[in-house]
Design a protein around this motif. Structure first.
Motif, short mmCIF file in Angstrom:
data_model
loop_
_atom_site.label_atom_id
_atom_site.label_comp_id
_atom_site.label_asym_id
_atom_site.label_seq_id
_atom_site.Cartn_x
_atom_site.Cartn_y
_atom_site.Cartn_z
N ALA A 148 0.86 -1.22 -0.07
CA ALA A 148 -0.11 0.00 0.07
C ALA A 148 0.97 1.34 0.08
CB ALA A 148 -0.78 0.03 1.29
N GLY A 149 2.34 1.11 0.23
CA GLY A 149 3.04 2.19 0.44
C GLY A 149 2.89 3.21 1.66
N ILE A 150 2.19 2.73 2.65
CA ILE A 150 2.15 3.33 3.61
C ILE A 150 2.78 2.77 4.85
CG2 ILE A 150 0.00 4.38 2.99
CD1 ILE A 150 -1.65 2.29 4.75
N ILE A 151 2.78 3.56 6.26
CA ILE A 151 3.10 2.86 7.27
C ILE A 151 1.82 2.21 7.96
CG2 ILE A 151 4.05 3.22 9.74
CD1 ILE A 151 5.77 5.43 8.63
N GLN A 152 1.90 0.77 8.04
CA GLN A 152 0.94 -0.01 8.58
C GLN A 152 1.29 -0.17 9.99
OE1 GLN A 152 -1.16 -3.00 6.33
NE2 GLN A 152 0.46 -2.82 4.85
N SER A 153 0.16 -0.43 11.12
CA SER A 153 0.48 -0.79 12.52
C SER A 153 -0.58 -1.50 12.92
CB SER A 153 0.61 0.40 13.15
OG SER A 153 -0.36 1.34 13.32
N SER A 154 -0.23 -2.35 14.02
CA SER A 154 -1.21 -3.24 14.51
C SER A 154 -0.80 -3.47 15.92
CB SER A 154 -1.18 -4.35 13.92
OG SER A 154 -2.23 -5.47 14.61
N SER A 155 -1.74 -3.21 17.02
CA SER A 155 -1.35 -3.52 18.59
C SER A 155 -2.21 -4.63 18.81
CB SER A 155 -1.86 -2.00 19.15
OG SER A 155 -1.12 -0.99 18.62
N TYR A 156 -1.59 -5.36 19.84
CA TYR A 156 -1.96 -6.47 20.61
C TYR A 156 -1.86 -6.55 21.74
CZ TYR A 156 2.22 -8.64 19.10
OH TYR A 156 3.51 -8.99 18.89
N PHE A 157 -2.24 -7.26 22.66
CA PHE A 157 -2.24 -7.45 23.92
C PHE A 157 -1.84 -9.23 24.09
CE2 PHE A 157 -3.98 -9.46 27.73
CZ PHE A 157 -3.45 -8.66 28.86
N ASN A 158 -0.90 -9.30 25.18
CA ASN A 158 -0.57 -10.73 25.49
C ASN A 158 -0.03 -11.05 26.70
OD1 ASN A 158 -0.20 -13.61 24.63
ND2 ASN A 158 0.10 -13.03 22.80
N VAL A 159 0.25 -12.36 27.10
CA VAL A 159 0.42 -12.56 28.44
C VAL A 159 1.65 -13.45 28.52
CG1 VAL A 159 -0.50 -13.32 30.94
CG2 VAL A 159 -2.02 -11.88 29.52
N ASP A 160 2.50 -13.34 29.51
CA ASP A 160 3.53 -14.35 29.80
C ASP A 160 3.40 -15.04 31.16
OD1 ASP A 160 4.63 -13.62 27.52
OD2 ASP A 160 6.38 -12.75 28.01
N VAL A 176 6.23 -19.41 30.11
CA VAL A 176 5.47 -19.73 28.97
C VAL A 176 5.35 -18.28 28.22
CG1 VAL A 176 3.25 -20.62 27.54
CG2 VAL A 176 4.17 -21.70 29.61
N LYS A 177 5.47 -18.00 27.17
CA LYS A 177 5.44 -16.67 26.55
C LYS A 177 4.37 -16.54 25.41
CE LYS A 177 10.11 -14.83 27.16
NZ LYS A 177 9.29 -13.60 28.13
N ASN A 178 3.59 -15.64 25.42
CA ASN A 178 2.55 -15.16 24.25
C ASN A 178 1.48 -16.23 24.52
OD1 ASN A 178 4.00 -13.14 23.15
ND2 ASN A 178 5.37 -14.68 21.92
N ILE A 179 0.79 -16.46 25.53
CA ILE A 179 -0.06 -17.61 26.07
C ILE A 179 -1.36 -17.33 25.20
CG2 ILE A 179 -1.48 -18.33 27.78
CD1 ILE A 179 0.43 -17.58 29.71
N ILE A 180 -1.64 -16.26 24.76
CA ILE A 180 -2.86 -15.76 24.03
C ILE A 180 -2.75 -16.00 22.50
CG2 ILE A 180 -4.91 -14.33 23.66
CD1 ILE A 180 -4.51 -13.14 26.55
N PHE A 181 -3.42 -16.53 21.82
CA PHE A 181 -3.44 -16.48 20.10
C PHE A 181 -3.77 -15.06 19.82
CE2 PHE A 181 -3.94 -21.34 19.33
CZ PHE A 181 -2.89 -21.61 20.11
N GLN A 182 -3.04 -14.53 18.97
CA GLN A 182 -3.23 -13.18 18.42
C GLN A 182 -3.09 -13.01 17.14
OE1 GLN A 182 -4.99 -10.89 20.22
NE2 GLN A 182 -4.51 -10.84 22.07
N ASN A 183 -4.12 -12.52 16.26
CA ASN A 183 -3.84 -12.20 14.82
C ASN A 183 -3.45 -10.66 14.85
OD1 ASN A 183 -4.42 -14.58 13.48
ND2 ASN A 183 -6.59 -14.24 14.06
#
Length: 332
Positions: A148-160, A176-183
């Protein structure tokens, strides 16, 4: 050898460290008296409160080479609680991620006195991470519908989550790192699993003769990536020398993956596994710490000179507790 085959093997080998590298990458930081960066259960576990700052750089002769900075602190709160926080910035070419973790740990003491070490610890870290993909520098004439020629960003939450057991000269950890499945809502996420869960087991034992100023500490660290079944092991050895001002220490670490990549060398098909050899030098001066880590990638195929440099700065401040009566570098 065909240059395309070289890049293909490099990609496969490096992916064993960087694939689904959500959150803080696992390098050799933990060997620089920085176990909390790896195990949330170590927040407030030591006899002193800690601040650690790290800066890591790969391939100094390459533009947009991977680099990472971390700042973390952890402290004992009351008799049984520990708190910690981690801030990090990790950049690899056009991809980058920044984030922060907050940690709570609970410590159960089985000791006969306040200076005997027999402690079981549990920890939870809650993290917020932002991933970025900078497409603004891509060639607009090289048309690709996914760009797309832009700066894409995505934020997500997780738990260790993790637990640690420290008994006299022995220390063991499971995290155990990144316990929650995240897209992640980036174009590249179409090719990545939502399962970034990773299991880490490590252990160490410190040897020292009575009255000696020398301490020897062998240790192991094992990683397992659930989705890809990747496995990596670290075999480490450190030596400490007590001084009037604090202590000097150094060590070697050998990292090897269980998986490899095949490549064509002339007419022969060969296999190469990811391997690193890391040297560590450090000094603790009163309440201050300085450490330098140098890693070199081994094998016939590697990018540039294959070297990685890292500096760690630290400060230990009082927690109101006396050092434990043991040879336990991870705690004292």
């Amino acid at each position: 050898m065909d240059i395309k085959k070289v890049y293909l093997v490099l990609f496969v080998l490096l992916s064993q460290v960087t694939y689904s590298q959500d959150g803080i990458p696992v390098y050799s930081d933990y060997l620089s008296d920085n176990l909390y960066l790896l195990h949330p259960s170590m927040a407030g576990a030591a006899s002193s409160n800690q601040i650690r700052l790290t800066a890591r750089k790969q391939w100094f002769d390459q533009n947009e080479a991977p680099n990472m900075q971390t700042l973390n602190f952890n402290a004992r709160i009351g008799e049984r609680s520990g708190l910690g926080g981690i801030f990090f910035n990790d950049k690899n070419g056009y991809h980058s991620q920044t984030g922060a973790y907050l940690t709570y740990a609970h410590h159960i003491m089985f000791s006969r006195s306040e200076v005997d070490l027999n402690q079981l610890s549990f920890g939870l870290s809650f993290g917020l991470i932002q991933s970025r993909l900078d497409e603004t520098q891509f060639d607009p004439l090289d048309f690709d519908p996914i760009i797309a020629g832009i700066i894409q960003s995505s934020s997500y939450f997780n738990v260790d989550a993790g637990l640690s057991y420290n008994f006299l000269n022995f220390s063991g950890h499971f995290t155990v790192k990144n316990i929650i499945f995240q897209n992640r809502e980036l174009n590249s996420a179409d090719y990545e699993s939502s399962n970034q869960r990773k299991f880490i087991i490590s252990g160490a034992y410190a040897f020292a003769n009575y009255g000696s100023s020398w301490t020897y500490e062998p240790s192991l660290m094992y990683q397992f990536q659930e989705r890809t079944k990747e496995q990596i092991i670290d075999i480490n050895g450190k030596v400490y020398r007590a001084m009037d001002f604090g202590k000097l220490w150094g060590g070697l670490s050998y990292r090897r993956s269980f998986d490899g990549a095949e490549y064509l060398n002339g007419m022969e098909v060969e296999n190469q596994k990811l391997q690193y050899l890391t040297a560590i030098l450090g000094v603790s001066f009163n309440k201050f710490l300085f450490a330098y880590t140098y890693s070199n990638q081994m094998g016939n195929i590697k990018f540039s000179n294959g070297s990685f440099h890292q500096i760690t700065l630290g400060f230990d401040f009082l927690s109101g507790r006396e050092p434990y009566d043991c040879n336990c570098p991870a705690i004292n």
